[in-house]
Write a protein that holds these residues in place. Structure first.
Motif, PDB file in Angstrom:
ATOM      1  N   GLY A  26       0.809  -1.211   0.000  1.00  0.00           N
ATOM      2  CA  GLY A  26       0.000   0.000   0.000  1.00  0.00           C
ATOM      3  C   GLY A  26       0.839   1.256   0.000  1.00  0.00           C
ATOM      4  N   GLU A  30       0.777   4.051  -2.978  1.00  0.00           N
ATOM      5  CA  GLU A  30       0.456   5.453  -2.690  1.00  0.00           C
ATOM      6  C   GLU A  30       1.558   6.384  -3.177  1.00  0.00           C
ATOM      7  OE1 GLU A  30      -0.372   8.339   1.209  1.00  0.00           O
ATOM      8  OE2 GLU A  30      -0.157   6.167   1.457  1.00  0.00           O
ATOM      9  N   PHE A  38      -5.284   7.576  -6.244  1.00  0.00           N
ATOM     10  CA  PHE A  38      -4.377   6.683  -5.524  1.00  0.00           C
ATOM     11  C   PHE A  38      -3.551   7.468  -4.503  1.00  0.00           C
ATOM     12  CE2 PHE A  38      -3.561   3.142  -8.912  1.00  0.00           C
ATOM     13  CZ  PHE A  38      -4.885   3.154  -9.268  1.00  0.00           C
ATOM     14  N   CYS A  42      -6.099   7.537  -1.660  1.00  0.00           N
ATOM     15  CA  CYS A  42      -5.769   6.149  -1.280  1.00  0.00           C
ATOM     16  C   CYS A  42      -6.962   5.213  -1.483  1.00  0.00           C
ATOM     17  CB  CYS A  42      -5.279   6.086   0.161  1.00  0.00           C
ATOM     18  SG  CYS A  42      -3.749   6.988   0.447  1.00  0.00           S
ATOM     19  N   SER A  60      -3.586  -3.679   4.097  1.00  0.00           N
ATOM     20  CA  SER A  60      -3.537  -2.328   3.536  1.00  0.00           C
ATOM     21  C   SER A  60      -4.745  -2.042   2.659  1.00  0.00           C
ATOM     22  CB  SER A  60      -2.264  -2.161   2.698  1.00  0.00           C
ATOM     23  OG  SER A  60      -2.216  -0.888   2.115  1.00  0.00           O
ATOM     24  N   GLY A  61      -5.404  -0.891   2.902  1.00  0.00           N
ATOM     25  CA  GLY A  61      -6.438  -0.432   1.987  1.00  0.00           C
ATOM     26  C   GLY A  61      -7.843  -0.556   2.524  1.00  0.00           C
ATOM     27  N   LYS A 416      -9.145   8.676   1.980  1.00  0.00           N
ATOM     28  CA  LYS A 416      -8.742   9.919   2.634  1.00  0.00           C
ATOM     29  C   LYS A 416      -9.205  11.121   1.815  1.00  0.00           C
ATOM     30  CE  LYS A 416      -4.524   7.699   4.367  1.00  0.00           C
ATOM     31  NZ  LYS A 416      -3.033   7.733   4.343  1.00  0.00           N
TER      32      LYS A 416
END
Length: 576
Positions: A26, A30, A38, A42, A60-61, A416
């Motif tokens: 991740g 990013e 991305f 994210c 992650s994610g 985010k």
């Protein structure tokens, strides 16, 4: 140490190492991606599956994407089977065959070690455009999936570590930002390649047999823990319903019906009674609906349960064919990872709260925000942007106020909000204001998070705006006496005229100086507002989260310039 102790240590170290690899995937994605979706928002997920496609790690994610990784890998295995070779990379996005919705594109890399297929590394990410009749691929007036973009079945993208240019060119020619798309593909491929390298490093330390045993035992251990948690819930069937505003064509609400049955150590999540598939793009793929059900169940069962296939083995999901949650081809479904995925999770929360209260939250905000596209006059480049700054807030739960300014339930806060200044550099618009909206939080002993006020002005000479989402008619729910949150509201100011926007609109043309004003929904409250501690009510007034009138009329707290009037407050609360 005995053999059993060695196995436990190996299993713990190996599984934690796999988690750390997905986390590193991740970070790499990013930091290397071109798209703001991305790099800023994210909006992606990374996971590792075993050779059979079972989900092993998804640290992650955002979970609605990560959990789906197993489905995509299994689709690749069904199609290619023993033809999968070292150096292959696969691509997939078809929601009728292992995908969430078309903008979420999965890149899948098999990991071989000593000529044996052992793992798959998966990065799934939301791309800015995948074709279709509307830039950004969110088309609220689509009536079939062919209008939403390019469907990619499980397809080999690389062979012998070389790009298959015919496949890449076919995809590029069907998108509006081919260079950005290609750059982001390379970021996903690179993220997978990094993970593959880390896994091979681990396999050089531990034998293949040791690693395979650790993975197998970890999935079994997770299944056992999950079944123990289910068995602790009283047997019975717990039912709930929720509604989506509409599908963009009909004005009637669309019903989601859920019955969760607990029988011993088994859980069945049944969607019988959910409305039939609709004309608009709020239908949901089997992958998204199944993942949403699993996410909701695991929130309830406990955060210490690893989010791998061992847990999902314990949760059976019934999705009636031809319904909103399992539509027949060619039903459109681009909105599904937001709505109805979030509403599915919330409906399951309401059902499970009847079994054991205090373990789930009140309603989260429903996403509503525009996409916008055109040519940026500053550089002559085509852009497609999304209003990630129009997030709402989370619902309260026992012991906790709702989180302010957070992504929807389906994303669990993983998406985010971009930096405002960066957003203005990337897109031709100017932010007018971006702040909390007072007196909107769902009241309760624990209150929801506030809604938000966000507005921006178009600075390009012309462009287009597409509004999509939900939550204009149905507010986030409260639990155990908590009050509802607030509703979403969108206003488009075009040539000086205020236009109230619907939640699912066809593209509107915009010109320089046009403005968009968004009031996003707040979180629902939990528990009786009259039981909220006095100091917390006072602090909320000082922070302008609630007004003096709300403190008195909703929470029963009388506040003067001198502070809390305890005598009047006690009388007010006792008489309510």
């Amino acid at each position: 140490m005995n053999r059993r102790t060695d196995d436990i240590i190996n299993r713990t170290v190996i599984m934690n190492r796999l988690d750390s690899i997905t986390s590193e995937m991740g970070i790499a994605l990013e930091h290397s991606a071109h798209s703001p979706i991305f790099a800023e928002a994210c909006d992606f997920a990374c996971c590792i599956c075993d050779e059979a496609g079972e989900l092993v790690s998804q640290l992650s994610g955002i979970p609605i994407l990560a959990t789906a990784g197993s489905f995509s890998v299994k689709s690749v295995l069904r199609k290619f089977g023993t033809a999968i070779t070292d150096g292959d990379v696969f691509i997939i996005n078809d929601p009728y065959d292992g995908g969430n919705h078309l903008p979420d594109i999965g890149i899948i890399t098999p990991v071989f070690y000593e000529d044996e297929l052992l793992f798959f590394c998966v990065s799934r990410a939301h791309h800015g455009d995948i074709g279709g009749s509307t830039a950004g691929s969110y088309n609220p007036k689509a009536t079939e999936i062919f209008q939403e973009g390019l469907r990619i079945p499980p397809t080999r993208l690389m062979k012998n570590n070389e790009m298959i240019m015919d496949v890449l060119e076919l995809i590029r020619l069907n998108t509006r930002n081919p260079d950005m798309l290609t750059s982001d593909f390379l970021a996903q491929i690179g993220s997978n390649r990094l993970a593959s390298r880390r896994i091979k490093d681990m396999l050089s330390t531990y034998s293949v047999a040791t690693v395979k045993k650790a993975v197998t035992e970890s999935l079994i251990q997770t299944e056992t823990l999950t079944r123990q948690r289910i068995e602790a819930i009283p047997d019975g069937t717990y039912s709930a319903v929720d509604y989506i505003d509409d599908d963009g064509f009909q004005t009637e609400p669309v019903k989601i019906a859920v019955a969760v049955t607990i029988a011993g150590n088994r859980m069945l999540v049944d969607f019988a009674g959910t409305d039939a598939q609709v004309k608009g793009f709020i239908n949901t793929s089997v992958v998204t609906a199944t993942c949403a059900a699993g996410i909701a169940a695991l929130w309830f069962l406990g955060k210490d349960i690893p989010r791998n296939s061992g847990a999902f083995r314990c949760i059976e999901v019934n999705l009636p064919v031809g319904s909103l949650v399992n539509p027949n081809l060619p039903a459109p479904m681009t909105l599904c990872t937001l709505t109805p995925a979030s509403e599915i999770i919330g409906t399951i929360f309401k059902a499970l709260d009847q079994a054991q209260t205090g373990r789930v939250s009140a309603g989260y905000h429903r996403y509503l925000g525009p996409s916008f596209y055109g040519v940026d006059p500053r550089n002559g480049r085509y852009y497609v942007g999304f209003s990630f700054c129009s997030l709402g807030s989370g619902g309260a739960m026992k012991g906790h106020d709702g989180k302010p300014y957070i992504a929807t339930l389906s994303n669990f806060g993983g998406v985010k909000a971009p930096n405002i200044e960066s957003n203005e550099v990337q897109y031709p618009h100017l932010t007018l204001h971006h702040e909390m909206d007072g007196d909107t939080a769902g009241a309760g002993e624990y209150r929801g998070g506030c809604g938000m006020k966000f507005a921006f002005e178009i600075t390009a000479d012309k462009g287009d705006v597409v509004n999509f989402g939900d939550g204009i008619k149905f507010a986030p729910y409260g639990l155990r006496g908590g009050q509802q949150g607030s509703l979403n509201r969108s206003i488009f100011v075009h040539d000086g005229e205020n236009i109230i926007m619907e939640s699912k609109e066809a593209p509107r043309h915009a010109v320089k100086g046009d403005r968009i004003y968004l009031n996003t929904s707040s979180g629902g409250g939990w528990g009786d507002p009259m039981k909220r501690p006095l100091q917390k009510v006072y602090d909320d007034v000082q922070d302008e989260i609630i007004s003096l009138a709300t403190a008195e009329n909703v929470y029963g707290v009388i506040i003067s310039e001198a502070g809390i009037d305890f005598e009047k407050t006690e009388k007010r609360r006792n008489n309510s």
